[in-house]
Design a protein around this motif. Structure first.
Motif, PDB file in Angstrom:
ATOM      1  N   HIS A 179       0.630  -2.286   2.269  1.00 26.69           N
ATOM      2  CA  HIS A 179       0.938  -3.765   2.133  1.00 26.69           C
ATOM      3  C   HIS A 179      -0.537  -4.591   2.439  1.00 26.69           C
ATOM      4  CE1 HIS A 179       4.874  -1.742   2.307  1.00 26.69           C
ATOM      5  NE2 HIS A 179       4.642  -1.542   3.603  1.00 26.69           N
ATOM      6  N   LEU A 180      -1.578  -4.345   1.939  1.00 27.33           N
ATOM      7  CA  LEU A 180      -2.850  -4.845   1.937  1.00 27.33           C
ATOM      8  C   LEU A 180      -3.436  -5.257   0.688  1.00 27.33           C
ATOM      9  CD1 LEU A 180      -4.588  -2.610   4.660  1.00 27.33           C
ATOM     10  CD2 LEU A 180      -3.780  -4.879   4.988  1.00 27.33           C
ATOM     11  N   THR A 181      -2.685  -5.135  -0.291  1.00 22.29           N
ATOM     12  CA  THR A 181      -3.177  -5.819  -1.575  1.00 22.29           C
ATOM     13  C   THR A 181      -3.915  -6.944  -1.670  1.00 22.29           C
ATOM     14  OG1 THR A 181      -1.813  -4.227  -2.912  1.00 22.29           O
ATOM     15  CG2 THR A 181      -2.893  -5.820  -4.162  1.00 22.29           C
ATOM     16  N   ALA A 182      -3.276  -7.957  -0.707  1.00 19.61           N
ATOM     17  CA  ALA A 182      -4.009  -9.431  -0.933  1.00 19.61           C
ATOM     18  C   ALA A 182      -5.011  -9.645   0.026  1.00 19.61           C
ATOM     19  CB  ALA A 182      -2.725 -10.255  -0.298  1.00 19.61           C
ATOM     20  N   TYR A 183      -5.325  -8.521   0.793  1.00 21.12           N
ATOM     21  CA  TYR A 183      -6.313  -8.390   1.747  1.00 21.12           C
ATOM     22  C   TYR A 183      -7.590  -7.561   1.364  1.00 21.12           C
ATOM     23  CZ  TYR A 183      -2.511 -10.119   5.032  1.00 21.12           C
ATOM     24  OH  TYR A 183      -1.631 -10.692   5.618  1.00 21.12           O
ATOM     25  N   GLN A 184      -7.648  -7.082  -0.013  1.00 18.20           N
ATOM     26  CA  GLN A 184      -8.857  -6.213  -0.339  1.00 18.20           C
ATOM     27  C   GLN A 184      -9.902  -6.558  -0.160  1.00 18.20           C
ATOM     28  OE1 GLN A 184      -8.456  -4.861  -4.232  1.00 18.20           O
ATOM     29  NE2 GLN A 184      -6.808  -6.372  -4.852  1.00 18.20           N
ATOM     30  N   ASP A 185     -10.203  -8.019  -0.483  1.00 20.65           N
ATOM     31  CA  ASP A 185     -11.520  -8.514  -0.619  1.00 20.65           C
ATOM     32  C   ASP A 185     -12.046  -9.082   0.544  1.00 20.65           C
ATOM     33  OD1 ASP A 185     -11.886  -7.810  -3.117  1.00 20.65           O
ATOM     34  OD2 ASP A 185     -10.804  -9.460  -3.940  1.00 20.65           O
ATOM     35  N   ARG A 186     -11.056  -9.244   1.932  1.00 18.36           N
ATOM     36  CA  ARG A 186     -11.368  -9.762   2.978  1.00 18.36           C
ATOM     37  C   ARG A 186     -12.418  -8.773   3.998  1.00 18.36           C
ATOM     38  NH1 ARG A 186      -6.617 -12.583   5.665  1.00 18.36           N
ATOM     39  NH2 ARG A 186      -7.787 -12.262   7.386  1.00 18.36           N
ATOM     40  N   THR A 187     -13.261  -9.270   4.662  1.00 19.55           N
ATOM     41  CA  THR A 187     -13.880  -8.427   5.609  1.00 19.55           C
ATOM     42  C   THR A 187     -12.964  -7.676   6.627  1.00 19.55           C
ATOM     43  OG1 THR A 187     -14.445 -10.210   7.074  1.00 19.55           O
ATOM     44  CG2 THR A 187     -15.815  -9.504   5.121  1.00 19.55           C
ATOM     45  N   VAL A 188     -13.094  -6.435   6.964  1.00 16.38           N
ATOM     46  CA  VAL A 188     -12.231  -5.848   7.965  1.00 16.38           C
ATOM     47  C   VAL A 188     -12.456  -6.547   9.325  1.00 16.38           C
ATOM     48  CG1 VAL A 188     -12.071  -4.078   9.246  1.00 16.38           C
ATOM     49  CG2 VAL A 188     -12.754  -3.631   6.947  1.00 16.38           C
ATOM     50  N   ALA A 189     -13.619  -7.072   9.813  1.00 15.39           N
ATOM     51  CA  ALA A 189     -13.703  -8.095  10.942  1.00 15.39           C
ATOM     52  C   ALA A 189     -12.837  -9.097  11.098  1.00 15.39           C
ATOM     53  CB  ALA A 189     -15.291  -8.225  10.984  1.00 15.39           C
ATOM     54  N   SER A 190     -12.278  -9.688   9.856  1.00 18.06           N
ATOM     55  CA  SER A 190     -11.652 -10.861   9.704  1.00 18.06           C
ATOM     56  C   SER A 190     -10.171 -10.869  10.076  1.00 18.06           C
ATOM     57  CB  SER A 190     -11.945 -11.524   8.629  1.00 18.06           C
ATOM     58  OG  SER A 190     -11.301 -11.054   7.234  1.00 18.06           O
ATOM     59  N   LEU A 191      -9.709  -9.492   9.962  1.00 20.26           N
ATOM     60  CA  LEU A 191      -8.217  -9.015  10.079  1.00 20.26           C
ATOM     61  C   LEU A 191      -7.838  -9.316  11.474  1.00 20.26           C
ATOM     62  CD1 LEU A 191      -8.242  -5.999   7.747  1.00 20.26           C
ATOM     63  CD2 LEU A 191      -7.949  -8.304   7.053  1.00 20.26           C
ATOM     64  N   SER A 192      -6.475  -9.279  11.658  1.00 20.37           N
ATOM     65  CA  SER A 192      -5.946  -9.418  12.855  1.00 20.37           C
ATOM     66  C   SER A 192      -5.879  -7.765  13.515  1.00 20.37           C
ATOM     67  CB  SER A 192      -4.460  -9.744  12.700  1.00 20.37           C
ATOM     68  OG  SER A 192      -3.571  -8.790  12.083  1.00 20.37           O
ATOM     69  N   GLY A 193      -5.434  -7.347  14.493  1.00 20.95           N
ATOM     70  CA  GLY A 193      -5.510  -6.034  15.237  1.00 20.95           C
ATOM     71  C   GLY A 193      -4.586  -5.071  14.144  1.00 20.95           C
ATOM     72  N   GLY A 194      -3.345  -5.667  14.017  1.00 26.82           N
ATOM     73  CA  GLY A 194      -2.369  -5.112  13.038  1.00 26.82           C
ATOM     74  C   GLY A 194      -2.941  -4.559  11.529  1.00 26.82           C
ATOM     75  N   GLU A 195      -3.523  -5.525  11.107  1.00 22.91           N
ATOM     76  CA  GLU A 195      -4.006  -5.532   9.728  1.00 22.91           C
ATOM     77  C   GLU A 195      -5.088  -4.704   9.747  1.00 22.91           C
ATOM     78  OE1 GLU A 195      -3.124 -10.249   8.790  1.00 22.91           O
ATOM     79  OE2 GLU A 195      -4.872  -9.538   9.176  1.00 22.91           O
ATOM     80  N   SER A 196      -6.089  -4.496  10.891  1.00 24.73           N
ATOM     81  CA  SER A 196      -7.016  -3.676  10.793  1.00 24.73           C
ATOM     82  C   SER A 196      -6.625  -2.195  10.875  1.00 24.73           C
ATOM     83  CB  SER A 196      -8.045  -4.208  11.948  1.00 24.73           C
ATOM     84  OG  SER A 196      -9.051  -3.090  12.039  1.00 24.73           O
ATOM     85  N   GLN A 197      -5.689  -2.014  11.744  1.00 22.48           N
ATOM     86  CA  GLN A 197      -5.279  -0.796  11.828  1.00 22.48           C
ATOM     87  C   GLN A 197      -4.474  -0.177  10.684  1.00 22.48           C
ATOM     88  OE1 GLN A 197      -5.704   1.732  13.538  1.00 22.48           O
ATOM     89  NE2 GLN A 197      -4.747   1.737  15.446  1.00 22.48           N
ATOM     90  N   ARG A 198      -3.976  -1.039   9.827  1.00 21.52           N
ATOM     91  CA  ARG A 198      -3.403  -0.693   8.549  1.00 21.52           C
ATOM     92  C   ARG A 198      -4.420  -0.548   7.387  1.00 21.52           C
ATOM     93  NH1 ARG A 198      -0.112  -4.798   6.003  1.00 21.52           N
ATOM     94  NH2 ARG A 198      -0.508  -6.118   7.475  1.00 21.52           N
ATOM     95  N   ALA A 199      -5.572  -1.078   7.579  1.00 26.18           N
ATOM     96  CA  ALA A 199      -6.679  -0.937   6.837  1.00 26.18           C
ATOM     97  C   ALA A 199      -7.208   0.530   6.998  1.00 26.18           C
ATOM     98  CB  ALA A 199      -7.797  -1.946   6.812  1.00 26.18           C
ATOM     99  N   TRP A 200      -7.421   0.871   8.396  1.00 26.74           N
ATOM    100  CA  TRP A 200      -8.083   2.433   8.703  1.00 26.74           C
ATOM    101  C   TRP A 200      -6.983   3.447   8.311  1.00 26.74           C
ATOM    102  CZ3 TRP A 200     -12.799   3.472   9.811  1.00 26.74           C
ATOM    103  CH2 TRP A 200     -13.557   2.465  10.462  1.00 26.74           C
ATOM    104  N   ILE A 201      -5.536   2.933   8.437  1.00 26.55           N
ATOM    105  CA  ILE A 201      -4.701   3.954   7.799  1.00 26.55           C
ATOM    106  C   ILE A 201      -4.728   4.173   6.160  1.00 26.55           C
ATOM    107  CG2 ILE A 201      -2.191   4.389   7.744  1.00 26.55           C
ATOM    108  CD1 ILE A 201      -1.894   3.134  10.387  1.00 26.55           C
ATOM    109  N   ALA A 202      -4.985   2.926   5.469  1.00 28.52           N
ATOM    110  CA  ALA A 202      -5.155   2.903   4.059  1.00 28.52           C
ATOM    111  C   ALA A 202      -6.426   3.970   3.736  1.00 28.52           C
ATOM    112  CB  ALA A 202      -5.400   1.451   3.815  1.00 28.52           C
ATOM    113  N   MET A 203      -7.517   3.821   4.614  1.00 25.20           N
ATOM    114  CA  MET A 203      -8.743   4.591   4.543  1.00 25.20           C
ATOM    115  C   MET A 203      -8.307   6.155   4.318  1.00 25.20           C
ATOM    116  SD  MET A 203     -11.030   6.591   5.851  1.00 25.20           S
ATOM    117  CE  MET A 203     -11.413   6.007   7.565  1.00 25.20           C
ATOM    118  N   ALA A 204      -7.683   6.420   5.256  1.00 30.31           N
ATOM    119  CA  ALA A 204      -6.894   7.919   5.643  1.00 30.31           C
ATOM    120  C   ALA A 204      -6.205   8.215   4.519  1.00 30.31           C
ATOM    121  CB  ALA A 204      -6.256   7.774   6.887  1.00 30.31           C
ATOM    122  N   LEU A 205      -5.393   7.182   3.947  1.00 28.32           N
ATOM    123  CA  LEU A 205      -4.296   7.517   2.911  1.00 28.32           C
ATOM    124  C   LEU A 205      -5.075   8.014   1.370  1.00 28.32           C
ATOM    125  CD1 LEU A 205      -1.427   5.391   3.138  1.00 28.32           C
ATOM    126  CD2 LEU A 205      -1.452   7.470   3.916  1.00 28.32           C
TER     127      LEU A 205
END
Length: 259
Positions: free
Chosen positions: A126-152
């Motif tokens: 559920h990060l399609t809308a965030y794809q061009d954001r920097t990882v550093a700008s994400l909230s804690g939960g969003e950032s964790q989801r981004a790392w899980i997406a990398m793993a996926l």
């Protein structure tokens, strides 16, 4: 089938994990629990080949992980640590793209299939809308989801998570654990994670492994493991256990330090 057989781990001549064995069946969620300093994260790092073990073996689908190359392991298994860091200017989509590198030759560029998988990982988390954001700008939960997406994007069969809810507030903890359950349910992904919260482990796990002072204290389903005796012996706490009929999972209420 993922099997840890009699592994022992030593730091500076001190045994920190001793003769530890457990098995994870395909499609299970297994949580590793235990007090601080008991060896939970050390065990997970050894299973992921991030640190060595001097006795025993870890096998994935009948093959010893020590006989596999790092790329071969990365195609089947991915581990995320407690705290993951990306460069301050890295975007979410660039982070997720790193998950494709175990499948590429040296300097080989991403192709259309890779880009499709990256978009799929964005959608799944559920990060399609965030794809061009920097990882550093994400909230804690969003950032964790981004790392899980990398793993996926790595397309592993097994996802190892070391305390995935650490540093997150309650709502983001719930968000990440629900995502993990969704990946397990919808994709059949096998999950092995270290958790501190006993109720989270009880609710989200098929099986639980209890570590005490570097040794396996118990292993089994939540209703077998989450008992007042275990909590008293391992955590030195008195507790009440309640069963919620809709969940059929034990809910733990900690009362006081055991005397």
């Amino acid at each position: 089938m993922f099997t840890v057989e009699s592994i022992s781990i030593r730091y500076e001549q001190k045994n920190v994990i001793r003769n530890f064995s457990f098995t994870v069946n395909p499609g299970e969620i297994v949580s590793i629990i235990g007090p601080n300093g008991s060896g939970k994260s050390t065990l997970l790092k050894a299973v992921a080949r991030h640190i060595p073990y001097y006795e025993g073996s870890v096998e994935l689908e009948g093959t010893n992980l020590k006989a596999m190359s790092p790329k071969q392991v990365a195609r089947k298994m991915c581990m995320l640590s407690q705290k993951n860091q990306a460069p301050s200017d890295m975007t979410v989509i660039d982070l997720i793209a790193y998950g494709r590198y175990p499948h590429k030759k040296w300097f080989e560029k991403l192709n259309d299939e890779d880009r499709e998988i990256i978009q799929w990982a964005l959608e799944k988390t559920h990060l399609t809308a965030y794809q061009d954001r920097t990882v550093a700008s994400l909230s804690g939960g969003e950032s964790q989801r981004a790392w899980i997406a990398m793993a996926l994007a790595q397309r592993p069969k097994i996802l190892l998570l070391d305390e995935p809810t650490t540093y997150l507030d309650i709502s983001h903890q719930h968000e990440v654990l629900e995502l993990i359950r969704e990946l397990n349910r919808d994709m059949g992904m096998t999950i092995v994670m270290v958790l501190h919260d006993l109720n989270q482990a009880s609710r989200y796990s098929d099986n639980i492994v209890v570590v005490q002072a570097g040794e396996k204290a118990l292993c089994g389903k939540p209703n077998q493991v989450m008992t007042t005796d275990m909590i008293r012996q391992v955590y030195r706490m008195d507790a009440e256990i309640q069963y919620i009929l809709s969940e059929q999972k034990p809910r733990i209420h900690l009362l006081s330090t055991a005397r």
